[in-house]
Design an enzyme around this catalytic site. Structure first.
Site, PDB file in Angstrom:
ATOM      1  CG  HIS A  38      67.874  51.708 -23.124  1.00 56.74           C
ATOM      2  ND1 HIS A  38      67.062  52.843 -22.794  1.00 56.74           N
ATOM      3  CD2 HIS A  38      67.101  51.103 -23.221  1.00 56.74           C
ATOM      4  CE1 HIS A  38      66.301  52.616 -22.380  1.00 56.74           C
ATOM      5  NE2 HIS A  38      65.783  50.687 -22.624  1.00 56.74           N
ATOM      6  NE  ARG A  69      72.709  32.641 -20.947  1.00 57.52           N
ATOM      7  CZ  ARG A  69      73.692  32.711 -22.004  1.00 57.52           C
ATOM      8  NH1 ARG A  69      72.779  32.472 -23.276  1.00 57.52           N
ATOM      9  NH2 ARG A  69      74.787  32.660 -21.980  1.00 57.52           N
ATOM     10  CB  ILE A 122      69.222  41.484 -26.015  1.00 56.84           C
ATOM     11  CG1 ILE A 122      68.088  40.121 -25.745  1.00 56.84           C
ATOM     12  CG2 ILE A 122      70.045  41.660 -27.155  1.00 56.84           C
ATOM     13  CD1 ILE A 122      67.359  39.504 -26.928  1.00 56.84           C
ATOM     14  CD  GLU A 151      74.403  49.331 -33.286  1.00 59.94           C
ATOM     15  OE1 GLU A 151      74.521  50.299 -33.352  1.00 59.94           O
ATOM     16  OE2 GLU A 151      74.262  48.395 -34.009  1.00 59.94           O
ATOM     17  CB  ALA A 163      64.834  38.736 -22.832  1.00 57.29           C
ATOM     18  CB  SER A 210      63.562  44.740 -17.691  1.00 64.07           C
ATOM     19  OG  SER A 210      63.037  43.161 -18.388  1.00 64.07           O
ATOM     20  CG  PHE A 211      62.843  51.199 -16.615  1.00 63.08           C
ATOM     21  CD1 PHE A 211      64.315  51.827 -16.064  1.00 63.08           C
ATOM     22  CD2 PHE A 211      61.547  52.029 -16.017  1.00 63.08           C
ATOM     23  CE1 PHE A 211      64.675  52.385 -15.018  1.00 63.08           C
ATOM     24  CE2 PHE A 211      62.203  53.234 -15.248  1.00 63.08           C
ATOM     25  CZ  PHE A 211      63.463  53.730 -14.891  1.00 63.08           C
ATOM     26  CD  GLU A 212      58.422  49.986 -17.694  1.00 60.75           C
ATOM     27  OE1 GLU A 212      59.319  50.846 -18.754  1.00 60.75           O
ATOM     28  OE2 GLU A 212      58.603  48.930 -18.914  1.00 60.75           O
ATOM     29  CG  PHE A 234      61.301  44.812 -25.320  1.00 56.72           C
ATOM     30  CD1 PHE A 234      60.731  45.911 -26.344  1.00 56.72           C
ATOM     31  CD2 PHE A 234      62.549  45.103 -24.921  1.00 56.72           C
ATOM     32  CE1 PHE A 234      61.586  46.599 -26.715  1.00 56.72           C
ATOM     33  CE2 PHE A 234      63.162  45.705 -26.341  1.00 56.72           C
ATOM     34  CZ  PHE A 234      63.116  46.565 -26.937  1.00 56.72           C
TER      35      PHE A 234
END
Length: 158
Positions: free
Chosen positions: A93, A132, A87, A90, A85, A61-63, A23
């Site tokens: 999450h 970055r 980001i 709104e 990453a 990133s959760f995995e 992602f």
């Protein structure tokens, strides 16, 4: 008094695993590239046939924690690097993903006594993430240096 420090000079004696979130791959590919460049310049074989480097791609990133845990069950790594990453959007999450990814990575590191570098960018905008990941500075290089230092330090302490 003994003083222990990790070495920055060579990665050639380390076995490294990298877990990368797909992602936001516009960002994670750039971070991975910086990471691999640093490892290669410090002597790690980063070729397709390398026996000292494995790269695992996960959806997000959760995995990262479960893939890191599975890697450590599979083989004896000196250090892992987790790259992602996240980001801010709104909704909340962002907060959930970062919280669980960071706690999960830390727990896996503690459970297996293997350093895992937390290379997950957490930014408020795509622009910040791009800065970055190479526009201003590629943090992938920094994450690789941290991995070299921590991998060598833990090897020396053992």
């Amino acid at each position: 008094m003994a003083i222990f420090e990790g070495s920055f000079t060579t990665a050639s004696n380390l076995k490294v695993g990298i877990v990368v979130a797909r992602f936001n791959d516009l960002i994670t590919n750039k971070i991975l590239s910086g990471c691999l460049d640093c490892l290669k310049r410090h002597g790690l074989d980063t070729s397709e046939t390398s026996e000292t480097l494995d790269i695992v791609w996960v959806p997000g990133s959760f995995e990262l924690p479960i893939a890191a845990k599975t890697l450590l069950k599979k083989s004896n790594y000196d250090v892992l690097i987790s790259l992602g990453a996240v980001i801010r959007g709104e909704t909340s999450h962002y907060d959930v993903v970062i919280s669980e990814a960071s706690k999960g990575i830390a727990q896996v590191s503690y459970d297996y006594d293997v350093p895992i570098i937390f290379g997950v960018l957490t930014t408020d905008s795509m622009q910040q993430a791009l800065e970055r990941a190479g526009i201003k500075n590629n943090l992938g290089w920094n994450y690789a240096l941290q991995a070299i230092e921590m991998g060598s330090l833990i090897k020396n302490l053992n």
